[in-house]
Scaffold this motif. Structure first.
Motif: not given
Length: 423
Positions: A217-243
């Protein structure tokens, strides 16, 4: 407002119809090339681990090679000669396009000079947008992607480990507040000047999934053209690797809800930083610089002196090894046209980490001392700090991915150019 086609300039709308990431139809007809010229990053996201040379991984921040602007131009020309439907040049890292703005800008300027019909775009975390947005507009970059994962600094503090801004290290809520402040100002500046902005949002269950509709909703107010909601890819070695990886069913449910506010991108493949081709058929490994046809080899440069060059190579034929991974350096000496092997320098490998290859400074210094009689180091990849230390010792680090023979001539070309500029 750029959020609907009625507010977009007709020329820009025509371009957007040929941009695979901004048009749901274009990705079936047109190809893009991501040029990995920007390895630096100023934010550590908890879901990110920027590991290089991962040929089997497809996620943002991954590349098999890092290019100079000059090599990026050569690669573009090579790919363009093979893929006729190439319409877009994008810079998406492998770090942040604005954190390496000098390289990003030089790459775009060099390619744009001879290819006025090519569409240029870049991806950024937005931290430096207030600083570089005017130059983005001036360069004629009319498609910019900004990753915005949170407005609430308490939520953002769970996503970002730290932010480095203007020489100061920020963590926690302070880091998240600063990041969103700059993202908001930068996006607003771009959209008010007709730039089409796409906002990427990484959906992280239990952290920002319930907050994403507020972001949309906020970025729409800013005039953004499109949003892209992406799934988390748990990267090995990252803090979220176990997610657990966020399921596409959950992502699509959220996209459907947010579609009521702003159009949603649904064909994203979370591409590599060196992706080539149409979105669903990445050809990046086909176009690695070490596979380049002999006809496009770097021209030989006239030499004025004898050069001593250290090379990282796994088998002595290709420049295909990272500086920090080498256990031996091949030493070549020659006049720029002909080179002979002048020995091998055995060293202790100092890079055992997964990011910048600066995990053991003592070993790094011993390697640099062992190469102190060399004019340059020719390597496939080298970390920022190692590069700076070599230069402080008068040794020029040069990244390249091709045959050793062509690489040596390329080094002499670069050294000659540097000498002429200094003169």
């Amino acid at each position: 407002m750029a959020g609907c086609s009625g507010g977009i300039h007709p020329d820009l709308l025509e371009k957007t119809k040929k941009h695979p990431c901004y048009s749901a139809e274009a990705h079936k007809q047109y190809a893009r090339i991501h040029l990995p010229v920007a390895p630096k990053c100023n934010i550590q996201c908890n879901y990110c681990n920027r590991k290089f040379d991962c040929v089997n991984e497809s996620r943002p921040g991954v590349t098999s090679e890092v290019l100079t602007p000059e090599l990026a131009k050569e690669k573009f020309q090579w790919v363009k000669s093979v893929i006729e439907d190439l319409t877009v040049v994008g810079i998406a890292g492998p770090g942040d396009a604005l954190a390496d703005w000098v390289h990003t800008k030089a790459t775009i300027e060099q390619i744009k000079a001879g290819n006025p019909d090519i569409i240029f775009c870049l991806s950024t975390n937005g931290l430096l947008l207030p600083e570089y947005a005017p130059e983005i507009v001036e360069l004629g970059i009319d498609h910019v992607t900004v990753t915005i994962n949170a407005l609430d600094p308490v939520i953002g503090a769970q996503i970002y480990k730290h932010v480095l801004y203007q020489g100061t290290h920020y963590e926690g809520v302070a880091a998240a507040e600063l990041l969103w402040k700059n993202q908001e100002a930068g996006v607003r500046y771009l959209t008010e000047r007709g730039v089409l902005v796409k906002v990427n949002i990484v959906m992280i269950k239990g952290i920002n999934d319930g907050h994403i509709p507020d972001v949309v909703k906020k970025v729409k107010e800013l005039g953004v053209f499109v949003t892209n909601i992406m799934p988390l890819i748990p990267a090995p070695g990252s803090a979220f690797a176990h997610f657990p990886q966020t399921s596409m069913q959950e992502v699509n449910q959220l996209r459907n809800a947010c579609q009521l506010d702003i159009q949603q991108m649904r064909h994203c493949q979370q591409c590599r930083a060196d992706a080539i081709g149409r979105i669903h058929e990445d050809r990046s490994q086909e176009f690695r610089m070490c596979h380049r046809p002999a006809a496009s080899a770097i021209p030989q440069a006239p030499a004025q002196k004898q050069y001593r060059i250290a090379v990282t190579s796994k088998h002595g034929k290709l420049v295909d090894q990272h500086f920090g991974h080498a256990t031996a350096f091949l030493i070549y000496q020659g006049n720029g046209q002909e080179f002979q092997e002048a020995g091998t320098r055995n060293v202790d490998q100092f890079c055992t980490g997964m990011e910048e290859c600066d995990s053991d400074q003592d070993k790094r210094e011993r390697i640099i001392d062992a190469l102190q009689d060399c004019d340059a180091v020719l390597t496939m990849r080298i970390g920022y700090h190692a590069k700076e230390r070599l230069r402080q010792k008068g040794i020029e680090p040069i990244e390249y991915c091709d045959t050793v023979e062509d690489g040596l001539r390329y080094v002499v070309t670069k050294l000659s150019e540097s000498g002429a500029q200094a003169g």
